[in-house]
Scaffold this motif. Structure first.
Motif, PDB file in Angstrom:
ATOM      1  N   CYS A 174      82.421   6.443  47.007  1.00 33.11           N
ATOM      2  CA  CYS A 174      82.148   7.683  47.728  1.00 33.11           C
ATOM      3  C   CYS A 174      80.850   7.554  48.520  1.00 33.11           C
ATOM      4  O   CYS A 174      80.024   6.681  48.266  1.00 33.11           O
ATOM      5  CB  CYS A 174      82.061   8.865  46.763  1.00 33.11           C
ATOM      6  SG  CYS A 174      80.604   8.855  45.697  1.00 33.11           S
ATOM      7  N   VAL A 175      80.709   8.427  49.499  1.00 30.72           N
ATOM      8  CA  VAL A 175      79.461   8.510  50.262  1.00 30.72           C
ATOM      9  C   VAL A 175      78.492   9.342  49.433  1.00 30.72           C
ATOM     10  O   VAL A 175      78.689  10.540  49.240  1.00 30.72           O
ATOM     11  CB  VAL A 175      79.690   9.145  51.641  1.00 30.72           C
ATOM     12  CG1 VAL A 175      78.360   9.277  52.389  1.00 30.72           C
ATOM     13  CG2 VAL A 175      80.681   8.325  52.452  1.00 30.72           C
ATOM     14  N   MET A 176      77.447   8.709  48.929  1.00 28.98           N
ATOM     15  CA  MET A 176      76.502   9.346  48.023  1.00 28.98           C
ATOM     16  C   MET A 176      75.317   9.892  48.811  1.00 28.98           C
ATOM     17  O   MET A 176      74.593   9.137  49.472  1.00 28.98           O
ATOM     18  CB  MET A 176      76.017   8.339  46.988  1.00 28.98           C
ATOM     19  CG  MET A 176      75.067   8.912  45.961  1.00 28.98           C
ATOM     20  SD  MET A 176      75.824  10.213  44.947  1.00 28.98           S
ATOM     21  CE  MET A 176      74.681  10.255  43.564  1.00 28.98           C
ATOM     22  N   HIS A 177      75.155  11.223  48.772  1.00 26.64           N
ATOM     23  CA  HIS A 177      74.055  11.855  49.492  1.00 26.64           C
ATOM     24  C   HIS A 177      72.802  12.005  48.623  1.00 26.64           C
ATOM     25  O   HIS A 177      71.704  12.143  49.150  1.00 26.64           O
ATOM     26  CB  HIS A 177      74.480  13.239  49.989  1.00 26.64           C
ATOM     27  CG  HIS A 177      75.648  13.204  50.929  1.00 26.64           C
ATOM     28  ND1 HIS A 177      75.601  12.578  52.158  1.00 26.64           N
ATOM     29  CD2 HIS A 177      76.903  13.707  50.821  1.00 26.64           C
ATOM     30  CE1 HIS A 177      76.767  12.699  52.761  1.00 26.64           C
ATOM     31  NE2 HIS A 177      77.578  13.380  51.971  1.00 26.64           N
ATOM     32  N   MET A 178      72.984  11.992  47.321  1.00 23.32           N
ATOM     33  CA  MET A 178      71.851  12.189  46.425  1.00 23.32           C
ATOM     34  C   MET A 178      71.177  10.838  46.185  1.00 23.32           C
ATOM     35  O   MET A 178      71.746   9.954  45.545  1.00 23.32           O
ATOM     36  CB  MET A 178      72.329  12.791  45.102  1.00 23.32           C
ATOM     37  CG  MET A 178      71.220  13.364  44.244  1.00 23.32           C
ATOM     38  SD  MET A 178      71.900  14.279  42.820  1.00 23.32           S
ATOM     39  CE  MET A 178      70.425  15.123  42.240  1.00 23.32           C
ATOM     40  N   ASP A 179      69.970  10.680  46.717  1.00 20.89           N
ATOM     41  CA  ASP A 179      69.299   9.391  46.586  1.00 20.89           C
ATOM     42  C   ASP A 179      68.698   9.232  45.187  1.00 20.89           C
ATOM     43  O   ASP A 179      68.681  10.162  44.384  1.00 20.89           O
ATOM     44  CB  ASP A 179      68.236   9.216  47.673  1.00 20.89           C
ATOM     45  CG  ASP A 179      67.131  10.273  47.606  1.00 20.89           C
ATOM     46  OD1 ASP A 179      66.948  10.893  46.539  1.00 20.89           O
ATOM     47  OD2 ASP A 179      66.450  10.469  48.619  1.00 20.89           O
ATOM     48  N   GLU A 180      68.204   8.017  44.921  1.00 26.83           N
ATOM     49  CA  GLU A 180      67.720   7.728  43.576  1.00 26.83           C
ATOM     50  C   GLU A 180      66.510   8.570  43.204  1.00 26.83           C
ATOM     51  O   GLU A 180      66.326   8.937  42.046  1.00 26.83           O
ATOM     52  CB  GLU A 180      67.382   6.243  43.437  1.00 26.83           C
ATOM     53  CG  GLU A 180      66.979   5.866  42.017  1.00 26.83           C
ATOM     54  CD  GLU A 180      66.886   4.379  41.779  1.00 26.83           C
ATOM     55  OE1 GLU A 180      65.871   3.948  41.200  1.00 26.83           O
ATOM     56  OE2 GLU A 180      67.818   3.654  42.190  1.00 26.83           O
ATOM     57  N   ARG A 181      65.683   8.914  44.187  1.00 23.68           N
ATOM     58  CA  ARG A 181      64.512   9.742  43.886  1.00 23.68           C
ATOM     59  C   ARG A 181      64.949  11.082  43.317  1.00 23.68           C
ATOM     60  O   ARG A 181      64.396  11.562  42.325  1.00 23.68           O
ATOM     61  CB  ARG A 181      63.671   9.959  45.144  1.00 23.68           C
ATOM     62  CG  ARG A 181      63.220   8.670  45.822  1.00 23.68           C
ATOM     63  CD  ARG A 181      62.299   8.947  46.981  1.00 23.68           C
ATOM     64  NE  ARG A 181      62.805   9.987  47.877  1.00 23.68           N
ATOM     65  CZ  ARG A 181      62.117  10.482  48.901  1.00 23.68           C
ATOM     66  NH1 ARG A 181      60.889  10.056  49.167  1.00 23.68           N
ATOM     67  NH2 ARG A 181      62.644  11.413  49.683  1.00 23.68           N
ATOM     68  N   ALA A 182      65.947  11.691  43.950  1.00 27.08           N
ATOM     69  CA  ALA A 182      66.441  12.987  43.477  1.00 27.08           C
ATOM     70  C   ALA A 182      67.186  12.833  42.157  1.00 27.08           C
ATOM     71  O   ALA A 182      67.109  13.703  41.286  1.00 27.08           O
ATOM     72  CB  ALA A 182      67.342  13.626  44.530  1.00 27.08           C
ATOM     73  N   LEU A 183      67.919  11.726  41.999  1.00 28.14           N
ATOM     74  CA  LEU A 183      68.635  11.481  40.745  1.00 28.14           C
ATOM     75  C   LEU A 183      67.666  11.380  39.570  1.00 28.14           C
ATOM     76  O   LEU A 183      67.887  11.980  38.519  1.00 28.14           O
ATOM     77  CB  LEU A 183      69.445  10.187  40.852  1.00 28.14           C
ATOM     78  CG  LEU A 183      70.794  10.252  41.569  1.00 28.14           C
ATOM     79  CD1 LEU A 183      71.338   8.851  41.785  1.00 28.14           C
ATOM     80  CD2 LEU A 183      71.786  11.099  40.788  1.00 28.14           C
ATOM     81  N   LEU A 212      63.031  16.265  44.676  1.00 34.41           N
ATOM     82  CA  LEU A 212      64.240  16.972  44.278  1.00 34.41           C
ATOM     83  C   LEU A 212      64.465  18.199  45.150  1.00 34.41           C
ATOM     84  O   LEU A 212      65.588  18.441  45.617  1.00 34.41           O
ATOM     85  CB  LEU A 212      64.151  17.382  42.808  1.00 34.41           C
ATOM     86  CG  LEU A 212      65.361  18.133  42.240  1.00 34.41           C
ATOM     87  CD1 LEU A 212      66.648  17.333  42.441  1.00 34.41           C
ATOM     88  CD2 LEU A 212      65.149  18.442  40.752  1.00 34.41           C
ATOM     89  N   PHE A 213      63.411  18.960  45.406  1.00 32.15           N
ATOM     90  CA  PHE A 213      63.548  20.125  46.274  1.00 32.15           C
ATOM     91  C   PHE A 213      63.956  19.704  47.684  1.00 32.15           C
ATOM     92  O   PHE A 213      64.772  20.368  48.336  1.00 32.15           O
ATOM     93  CB  PHE A 213      62.238  20.907  46.336  1.00 32.15           C
ATOM     94  CG  PHE A 213      62.072  21.912  45.232  1.00 32.15           C
ATOM     95  CD1 PHE A 213      62.873  23.041  45.175  1.00 32.15           C
ATOM     96  CD2 PHE A 213      61.110  21.732  44.250  1.00 32.15           C
ATOM     97  CE1 PHE A 213      62.722  23.977  44.162  1.00 32.15           C
ATOM     98  CE2 PHE A 213      60.952  22.653  43.224  1.00 32.15           C
ATOM     99  CZ  PHE A 213      61.759  23.782  43.175  1.00 32.15           C
TER     100      PHE A 213
END
Length: 309
Positions: A174-183, A212-213
Motif C-alpha cells: 500500500c501507499v503509506m502516508h504515515m512516516d516513521e516519525r509519526a509512527l 505527530l501533529f
C-alpha cells in the motif's frame, strides 16, 4: 483588478457588521495594506509545526539502542509481566472486548507500578523493545496487507485504523502516508496512555509531538465516502480545529489563528476565515506568516463579497 479592489473596499463595512470592535479596527487599519497586495491567495495546506530533525534522530537512536540492549540483558520479571498485559490489551482492543479491556486496565495499574519500581530505564527498555517490534510489523503489513498477531498485540486495531483513515491506500504494497516519525510518536503515546506511565523521561519530546501533529494536520482521518449528509466533512473540520488547538497549547509559537482560518476557508466559511486571519495579523503583524495571512485574508474577503447583495 481595480474594479475588484474597489468592490472589496466597499464591502468592508457590510462584511464586518456585528464583529468584535478590535477586529474591525484591524481591518480598517490594514485595508490599505491589503489592497496593495498584488493578488489574493487562497489557502492550501496548513502551516507545518517546526520540527528539529536532529532531536527526532537522537530520540530514535536512543530507543533503538535500548531495544538492542534487551537482547543481551533480559528484562526483570515484573517488567516482562507489564509487557504481557499490554499485549493482552492490544488483542482485546482489536476485538472490541470492553469487559476484558476494563479488567486489563484494573491489572495494568499495579503491574506498571511494580515495573517502575525496577527503575525508569527498565520501563523505557520495554517500551523501546515493543516499539521496534511494532515498526517491523507495520512494515510487514504495508508490504503484504496481512495483519500479524504481533501487530495486533502491539497496536490493537492499528492496521484497520491505517486503512480506514486513508493512511495506507491501495493494494499491497500500500501507499503509506504515515512516516516513521509519526509512527514512533503514535506508538509511544498510546503505550504511555495504556500503561498510565508518563514520567519525565517517558514523556514524548516536543519534537516527537510536533511530528505527530504535523502528520495529523496533513492527513486528517478520511471522511466516510458513503455518507451524503455532509457529516463527514463536518467531522473532519472538527478534528482539524481540535488538533490545531491541542498543538497550539503544546507549542504557543504555532500560528493557531492562521491555521483555523485555513480550515474555515476550505470549509467555505469565508467570513469566519477572514476573522481568524485578521486575528492572526492583530497578534503577529510582522511575524513570519504575516504576508501569507494578508493574502489569505484578501481571498477570504473577496469570496465573502461574491455572495453579498
Amino acid at each position: 483588478m481595480a474594479k475588484n479592489e474597489a468592490r472589496v473596499a466597499k464591502g468592508f463595512g457590510r462584511l464586518l457588521e456585528g464583529w468584535q470592535p478590535g477586529l474591525v479596527a484591524v481591518f480598517l487599519a490594514g485595508s490599505a495594506a491589503l489592497l496593495a497586495v498584488p493578488r489574493s491567495v487562497p489557502p492550501e495546506g496548513l502551516p507545518a509545526p517546526l520540527v528539529e530533525p536532529r532531536m527526532l534522530a537522537e530520540a530514535a537512536a536512543l530507543d533503538d539502542a535500548r531495544a538492542r540492549a534487551v537482547e543481551t540483558k533480559p528484562l526483570d520479571a515484573d517488567v516482562r509481566a507489564l509487557g504481557s498485559l499490554l499485549r493482552a490489551f492490544g488483542r482485546a482492543d482489536a476485538r472490541g472486548d470492553e469487559a476484558m479491556l476494563a479488567e486489563l486496565r484494573r491489572q495494568i495499574g499495579p503491574a506498571a507500578a511494580r515495573a517502575l519500581a525496577q527503575g525508569e530505564d527498565a520501563v523505557l527498555a520495554l517500551r523501546a523493545y515493543q516499539l521496534r517490534s511494532f515498526l517491523r510489523e507495520v512494515r510487514r503489513f504495508v508490504s503484504t496487507g496481512e495483519t500479524s498477531d504481533e501487530l495486533v498485540e502491539l497496536g490493537g486495531p492499528f492496521a484497520d485504523v491505517l486503512t480506514r483513515n486513508g493512511w495506507c491506500e491501495g493494494a499491497p504494497p500500500c501507499v503509506m502516508h504515515m512516516d516513521e516519525r509519526a509512527l514512533r510518536a503514535s506508538f509511544k503515546r498510546r503505550w504511555n496512555e495504556i500503561s498510565g506511565l508518563s514520567g519525565s523521561t517517558l514523556a514524548l519530546g516536543i519534537d516527537e509531538q510536533r511530528a505527530l501533529f504535523g502528520f495529523l494536520l496533513a492527513h486528517p482521518p478520511r471522511s466516510n465516502p458513503g455518507r451524503d449528509d455532509g457529516r463527514g466533512a463536518q467531522d473532519q473540520t472538527a478534528f482539524l480545529l481540535r488538533k490545531i488547538d491541542e498543538l497550539s497549547a503544546l507549542d504557543p509559537s504555532y500560528p493557531r489563528e492562521l491555521a483555523r482560518g485555513i480550515v474555515r476557508y476550505r470549509k467555505g466559511e469565508f467570513g469566519r476565515a477572514a476573522e481568524h486571519f485578521a486575528t492572526h495579523l492583530e497578534i503577529s503583524p510582522d511575524g513570519p506568516y504575516a504576508l501569507r495571512a494578508q493574502n489569505h485574508l484578501r481571498a477570504a474577503l473577496e469570496r465573502s463579497l461574491e455572495g453579498a447583495p
